[in-house]
Design a protein around this motif. Structure first.
Motif, PDB file in Angstrom:
ATOM      1  N   ASN A   1       0.823  -1.211   0.000  1.00  0.00           N
ATOM      2  CA  ASN A   1       0.000   0.000   0.000  1.00  0.00           C
ATOM      3  C   ASN A   1       0.857   1.262   0.000  1.00  0.00           C
TER       4      ASN A   1
ATOM      5  N   LEU B   1       1.404   4.105  -3.540  1.00  0.00           N
ATOM      6  CA  LEU B   1       1.047   5.526  -3.509  1.00  0.00           C
ATOM      7  C   LEU B   1       1.830   6.287  -4.577  1.00  0.00           C
TER       8      LEU B   1
ATOM      9  N   ARG C   1       3.821   9.197   0.955  1.00  0.00           N
ATOM     10  CA  ARG C   1       4.484   7.965   1.380  1.00  0.00           C
ATOM     11  C   ARG C   1       5.414   8.245   2.558  1.00  0.00           C
TER      12      ARG C   1
END
Length: 172
Positions: free
Chosen positions: A143, A147, A153
């Motif tokens: 995940n 980004l 992030r």
């Protein structure tokens, strides 16, 4: 060395297929990898040193009769270089300390970034190195790396560091 290949994380299934294992399901974002070094340790046993490069998103995938998965992908644009804001500088400083400590303990391992490649002033580079090093679940790493904003992030990585008090821990 040669043509890159794609690496994706399993969302479900097993790397080794068995009759009872569920069908493989992949996370939608992966990374192209290049073989940097190939070493035959003994007949039938290879050691590969691979380097990740560009991320991609899986558009469609198929598994022909021989079992190897293939996919049509769209390359994700490289992260634009972006400076680290002052409130996130602690993430870069902690990473620098950690890398220095790991280099001291594993001087000849070859898997750590070399000092000439450090980009400790770039959001993406710092966030990506933390994603490699932090003991996160595969889903959490996926995940974060999916980004598109390197700043977001890094902000999320900084939150993880704060929650785990990792950046407050002495690294020696």
């Amino acid at each position: 060395m040669g043509t890159p290949f794609g690496i994706v994380s399993l969302a479900e299934g097993s790397e080794v297929r068995t009759p009872t294992a569920p069908t493989e399901r992949f996370h939608p974002v992966g990374v192209l990898a290049h073989i940097a070094r190939l070493q035959m340790l003994q007949p039938g046993l290879l050691m590969l040193d691979c380097r990740g490069s560009q991320r991609f998103r899986i558009d469609s995938k198929q598994q022909p009769h021989f079992g190897l998965w293939t996919a049509d992908v769209t390359l994700i644009a490289e992260d634009a270089a972006s400076p680290i804001p002052p409130d996130l500088q602690h993430s870069a400083k902690s990473l620098d300390q950690l890398i220095q400590t790991l280099h001291a303990k594993n001087a000849n391992s070859g898997w750590l970034p070399q000092p000439e490649t450090y980009q400790l002033n770039d959001c993406a580079w710092v966030a990506n190195r933390w994603c490699e090093l932090l003991p996160l679940s595969v889903l959490d790493k996926h995940n974060l790396m999916a980004l598109e904003s390197p700043l977001l992030r890094l902000e999320l990585v900084a939150d993880i560091l704060a929650q785990t008090h990792f950046s407050d821990t002495p690294l020696h």
